[in-house]
Scaffold this motif. Structure first.
Motif, PDB file in Angstrom:
ATOM      1  N   ALA A 186       0.825  -1.204   0.000  1.00 52.68           N
ATOM      2  CA  ALA A 186       0.000   0.000   0.000  1.00 52.68           C
ATOM      3  C   ALA A 186       0.861   1.256   0.000  1.00 52.68           C
ATOM      4  O   ALA A 186       1.945   1.292   0.589  1.00 52.68           O
ATOM      5  CB  ALA A 186      -0.918  -0.001   1.217  1.00 52.68           C
ATOM      6  N   SER A 187       0.372   2.277  -0.683  1.00 52.93           N
ATOM      7  CA  SER A 187       1.055   3.562  -0.736  1.00 52.93           C
ATOM      8  C   SER A 187       0.446   4.512   0.298  1.00 52.93           C
ATOM      9  O   SER A 187      -0.761   4.447   0.560  1.00 52.93           O
ATOM     10  CB  SER A 187       0.926   4.162  -2.137  1.00 52.93           C
ATOM     11  OG  SER A 187       1.245   5.531  -2.137  1.00 52.93           O
ATOM     12  N   PRO A 188       1.260   5.394   0.896  1.00 54.49           N
ATOM     13  CA  PRO A 188       0.697   6.393   1.816  1.00 54.49           C
ATOM     14  C   PRO A 188      -0.365   7.257   1.151  1.00 54.49           C
ATOM     15  O   PRO A 188      -1.242   7.806   1.821  1.00 54.49           O
ATOM     16  CB  PRO A 188       1.914   7.228   2.213  1.00 54.49           C
ATOM     17  CG  PRO A 188       3.080   6.317   2.021  1.00 54.49           C
ATOM     18  CD  PRO A 188       2.722   5.469   0.843  1.00 54.49           C
ATOM     19  N   ALA A 189      -0.296   7.370  -0.181  1.00 53.85           N
ATOM     20  CA  ALA A 189      -1.288   8.176  -0.901  1.00 53.85           C
ATOM     21  C   ALA A 189      -2.608   7.432  -1.081  1.00 53.85           C
ATOM     22  O   ALA A 189      -3.570   7.998  -1.610  1.00 53.85           O
ATOM     23  CB  ALA A 189      -0.731   8.579  -2.269  1.00 53.85           C
ATOM     24  N   GLY A 190      -2.660   6.172  -0.654  1.00 54.69           N
ATOM     25  CA  GLY A 190      -3.889   5.399  -0.719  1.00 54.69           C
ATOM     26  C   GLY A 190      -3.925   4.366  -1.818  1.00 54.69           C
ATOM     27  O   GLY A 190      -4.825   3.525  -1.848  1.00 54.69           O
ATOM     28  N   GLY A 191      -2.965   4.402  -2.731  1.00 54.77           N
ATOM     29  CA  GLY A 191      -2.942   3.442  -3.824  1.00 54.77           C
ATOM     30  C   GLY A 191      -1.944   2.330  -3.586  1.00 54.77           C
ATOM     31  O   GLY A 191      -1.872   1.754  -2.505  1.00 54.77           O
TER      32      GLY A 191
END
Length: 281
Positions: free
Chosen positions: A263-268
Motif C-alpha cells: 500500500a502507498s501512503p497516498a492510498g494506492g
C-alpha cells in the motif's frame, strides 16, 4: 546391569536425537536459503550418511539454480538487445526517412498554397499526419531502447517516461529524483526501467489514479526505485499475481535486487525495488 544398560541407551538415544535435530534445523535453514554445511552432523551412522547425501543434493540443486539463472539472464539479454536494435532502426532509419518526407511535404505545401489554394487543406493534412508519424516513431524507438550507455541514462529515461505519461492527459506523472543518480551497469538500468514501466502501466490500467510518482534515489550503496499512485489500491481478493508482477520480481532477482509491493501512503499501490548499486567510479 539393567540400570547400566538403560543409562547407555539413554545416552545413545539422546545423542542420536540431538543429531537428528541438528539435521532438521539445517534442512530448515536451507529452505530459507541459508545452508551452513558446518552445522550438519557428521559420522558413519545413518544420520551422518543422510546429512552427507543431503549436502550433496543441495550442492547439485544450487549449481542447477545458478546455471538456470545464467541461461535465463542470457535469453532476456538477447531479447533486450533485439528490442534495442529495432528501436535504433526506428530512430535512425524510419525516423530520418519520415523527417525527410515531412520536409518535402512542407515545401510542396508552400507551392500548393501559391498555385492551387483549393488543395492547401489536403496538403496541410498530409504534413500534419507526417508530424504525428514522426512523433509516434520517436516514441516507439524510445520505448524499445530507453536507457543509453551513459551512467545517467536511467534517470533521463524515467524523466522522459514521466513526461510522456503526463502529455497523454490521463494522469499527472512526476519523477522524484532529489539528487542525480548514476548507474554503473546498463543491464541494471534497463531492468529497473522495465520494472518502472510495468508498474506505471499497471497504475494506468487498473488503479484509476490521478497522479503517479516515480522515485529514484541512491541510499548508501543501494539504489531504490519506487512507483506509487493515489489510486484504488491492490485487489486483496486476487489469489495470484499476474504475469506482469512475476516478471518484475524476476527482473529484480536477475540484478540481485528485491521487489516489494504494498500500500502507498497516498492510498494506492507502491512498488519498490532495491538493488545494490554503488555510484560508478
Amino acid at each position: 546391569m539393567a540400570l547400566l544398560s538403560f543409562a547407555l541407551w539413554a545416552v545413545l538415544h539422546y545423542g542420536y536425537a540431538k543429531r537428528l535435530a541438528r539435521l532438521a534445523q539445517s534442512i530448515q535453514e536451507w529452505d530459507t536459503g541459508n545452508l551452513n554445511t558446518d552445522s550438519m552432523p557428521s559420522g558413519g551412522d545413518e544420520v551422518g550418511r543422510l546429512a552427507e547425501d543431503f549436502t550433496a543434493m543441495a550442492a547439485r540443486l544450487r549449481t542447477h539454480e545458478v546455471e538456470q539463472l545464467r541461461l535465463e539472464r542470457e535469453v532476456l539479454n538477447i531479447s533486450e538487445s533485439e528490442r534495442q536494435r529495432i528501436g535504433h532502426d526506428l530512430h535512425d532509419s524510419l525516423g530520418q526517412r519520415l523527417t525527410a518526407a515531412s520536409m518535402t511535404a512542407n515545401a510542396m505545401l508552400e507551392a500548393v498554397k501559391a498555385e492551387a489554394p483549393g488543395l492547401a487543406a489536403h496538403g496541410e493534412l498530409v504534413t500534419q499526419q507526417l508530424r504525428e508519424a514522426i512523433a509516434e516513431a520517436r516514441s516507439l524507438s524510445h520505448g524499445l531502447a530507453p536507457v543509453t550507455m551513459e551512467a545517467e541514462g536511467l534517470m533521463s529515461a524515467l524523466e522522459e517516461m514521466a513526461a510522456s505519461v503526463s502529455r497523454s492527459g490521463r494522469v499527472r506523472c512526476v519523477l522524484d529524483c532529489p539528487q542525480p543518480v548514476r548507474v554503473g551497469s546498463v543491464e541494471t538500468g534497463i531492468h529497473l526501467f522495465r520494472i518502472a514501466q510495468e508498474a506505471v502501466n499497471n497504475a494506468l490500467k487498473h488503479a484509476s489514479a490521478s497522479e503517479i510518482r516515480i522515485g529514484l534515489e541512491q541510499q548508501g550503496r543501494d539504489l531504490v526505485l519506487e512507483v506509487e499512485d493515489d489510486g484504488s489500491g491492490m485487489d486483496e481478493t486476487t489469489p495470484h499475481e499476474g504475469l506482469g508482477l512475476r516478471v518484475m520480481r524476476y527482473r529484480a532477482r536477475l540484478i540481485g535486487g528485491s521487489l516489494d509491493i504494498g500500500a502507498s501512503p497516498a492510498g494506492g499501490t507502491r512498488v519498490s525495488c532495491r538493488v545494490s548499486s554503488p555510484f560508478p567510479s
